[in-house]
Design a protein around this motif. Structure first.
Motif, PDB file in Angstrom:
ATOM      1  N   TYR A 185     -11.814  -2.151  39.448  1.00  0.00           N
ATOM      2  CA  TYR A 185     -11.961  -3.145  40.495  1.00  0.00           C
ATOM      3  C   TYR A 185     -13.352  -3.016  41.111  1.00  0.00           C
ATOM      4  CZ  TYR A 185      -6.826  -3.566  40.644  1.00  0.00           C
ATOM      5  OH  TYR A 185      -5.494  -3.773  40.348  1.00  0.00           O
ATOM      6  N   GLN A 224     -15.123  -3.844  44.980  1.00  0.00           N
ATOM      7  CA  GLN A 224     -14.802  -4.149  46.365  1.00  0.00           C
ATOM      8  C   GLN A 224     -16.052  -4.648  47.050  1.00  0.00           C
ATOM      9  OE1 GLN A 224     -13.601  -0.877  48.908  1.00  0.00           O
ATOM     10  NE2 GLN A 224     -12.582  -2.257  50.327  1.00  0.00           N
ATOM     11  N   GLY A 266     -15.435  -8.631  52.746  1.00  0.00           N
ATOM     12  CA  GLY A 266     -14.870  -9.954  52.956  1.00  0.00           C
ATOM     13  C   GLY A 266     -14.145 -10.542  51.764  1.00  0.00           C
ATOM     14  N   LEU A 267     -14.186  -9.838  50.630  1.00  0.00           N
ATOM     15  CA  LEU A 267     -13.546 -10.359  49.422  1.00  0.00           C
ATOM     16  C   LEU A 267     -12.404  -9.470  48.938  1.00  0.00           C
ATOM     17  CD1 LEU A 267     -16.655 -11.539  47.397  1.00  0.00           C
ATOM     18  CD2 LEU A 267     -15.084 -12.938  48.738  1.00  0.00           C
ATOM     19  N   GLY A 268     -12.213  -8.339  49.550  1.00  0.00           N
ATOM     20  CA  GLY A 268     -11.164  -7.440  49.091  1.00  0.00           C
ATOM     21  C   GLY A 268     -11.511  -6.827  47.750  1.00  0.00           C
ATOM     22  N   LEU A 269     -10.486  -6.493  46.972  1.00  0.00           N
ATOM     23  CA  LEU A 269     -10.689  -5.928  45.651  1.00  0.00           C
ATOM     24  C   LEU A 269     -10.424  -6.989  44.594  1.00  0.00           C
ATOM     25  CD1 LEU A 269      -9.865  -3.356  47.459  1.00  0.00           C
ATOM     26  CD2 LEU A 269      -9.490  -2.278  45.254  1.00  0.00           C
ATOM     27  N   LEU A 286     -10.170  -7.571  40.313  1.00  0.00           N
ATOM     28  CA  LEU A 286      -9.996  -6.882  39.043  1.00  0.00           C
ATOM     29  C   LEU A 286     -11.075  -7.303  38.048  1.00  0.00           C
ATOM     30  CD1 LEU A 286      -8.132  -4.995  37.367  1.00  0.00           C
ATOM     31  CD2 LEU A 286      -6.907  -7.067  36.663  1.00  0.00           C
ATOM     32  N   PHE A 301     -14.030   0.762  41.991  1.00  0.00           N
ATOM     33  CA  PHE A 301     -12.883   1.655  42.005  1.00  0.00           C
ATOM     34  C   PHE A 301     -12.154   1.598  40.679  1.00  0.00           C
ATOM     35  CE2 PHE A 301     -12.846   3.206  46.242  1.00  0.00           C
ATOM     36  CZ  PHE A 301     -13.391   2.199  47.029  1.00  0.00           C
TER      37      PHE A 301
END
Lengths: 115, 114
Positions: free
Chosen positions: B35, B37, B40-43, B45, B90
Motif C-alpha cells: 500500500y 499512504q 488525505g487519501l488514506g491507504l 493498494l 506499507f
C-alpha cells in the motif's frame, strides 16, 4: 464499487469522556468491516473486525464497534478515552460479493484526547 | 517474533532512479500486499500476492512492479521513480488472502523522490 467514508477528519474529546469515530460504507454484497489504528511513525495496528454474527464487536484496548446494516455504519466507540488513544484511525471494508475485491480504506480520522 | 520487516526505513531518491523496497514476513502468511499512504487519501493498494508465484494489480499499480519468489519476501520495485511516488509505503500480510482475513502491517518506508 465498494467504498468507505469517515466523515470527520478530526475528533477531539476530553480524557475520561466517551469517544466515537464514525464510519459508513457502501458495498454490493455484504461487508467485512475492520478498524485499524496508526500511531505516529508506525504501521497500522488491527483493532477489531466484523464478519458475521453479533452486531457489537469488541476489540483491543477497550474499543468496540457496532455494525448497523440499515444505516450502513460501523462506528468505533470507547466508553472512557485515554490520552494514549490519540492516534489516526482507519475504517476499512471488503465486499463479500464480486471477484478479487480488495480491502478499501477510509481516509482516516485523527483522534485527539485532551487531558 | 518480528512479524513484518521493511527496508529501508526511509530513502531520498533522485527522479529517474530505480529503487526496490524490501518486505519480509516470518508468519508464513500466504498473502502479501503493498500500500501507499498519502495525506488525505488514506491507504491505496498497489499490488498484492495471494500466494507465492502469483501477483495481482491493485488500485494504483502504474510505475510499480512486484515479485513473489517465495512465501516470505515481497519486494516492490520502482523502475524509474517520479516525484508523485513520494509517499509512505506499507507492506502487509494475511494468512490466506481471504476476504475476512486480518491484514498485519509493517512499519513502513518513507520515500521521497526529488
Amino acid at each position: 464499487a465498494q467504498s468507505v467514508a469517515q466523515p470527520e477528519d478530526q475528533v477531539n474529546v476530553a480524557e475520561g469522556n466517551p469517544l466515537t469515530v464514525k464510519c459508513t460504507y457502501s458495498v454490493s454484497g455484504n461487508p467485512y468491516l475492520f478498524w485499524y489504528v496508526q500511531y505516529p511513525n508506525r504501521g497500522l495496528q488491527f483493532l477489531l473486525k466484523y464478519i458475521t454474527g453479533d452486531n457489537l464487536v469488541k476489540g483491543s484496548y477497550g474499543f468496540e464497534a457496532e455494525f448497523n446494516k440499515s444505516q450502513t455504519s460501523f462506528h468505533l466507540k470507547k466508553p472512557s478515552a485515554l490520552v494514549s488513544d490519540s492516534a489516526l484511525y482507519f475504517c476499512a471494508v471488503r465486499d463479500t460479493g464480486g471477484r478479487n475485491t480488495p480491502l478499501v480504506f477510509g481516509k482516516g480520522t485523527r483522534l485527539s484526547v485532551i487531558a | 517474533i518480528a512479524g513484518i520487516t521493511q527496508a529501508p526505513t526511509s530513502q531520498i531518491l533522485a527522479a529517474g532512479r530505480r529503487m526496490t523496497l524490501r518486505c519480509t514476513q516470518d508468519m508464513r502468511h500466504n498473502a502479501m500486499y503493498w500500500y501507499r499512504q498519502d495525506l488525505g487519501l488514506g491507504l491505496r493498494l498497489i499490488h498484492y500476492s495471494n500466494t507465492a508465484g502469483t501477483t495481482g494489480k491493485g488500485e494504483v499499480p502504474d510505475g510499480y512492479s512486484v515479485s513473489r519468489a517465495n512465501t516470505d519476501d515481497f519486494p516492490l520495485t520502482l523502475a524509474s521513480a517520479v516525484p508523485s511516488q513520494t509517499s509512505v509505503y506499507f507492506c502487509a500480510s494475511s494468512e490466506t488472502g481471504g476476504r475476512a482475513d486480518t491484514q498485519y502491517f509493517g512499519p513502513g518506508t518513507r520515500l521521497t523522490v526529488l
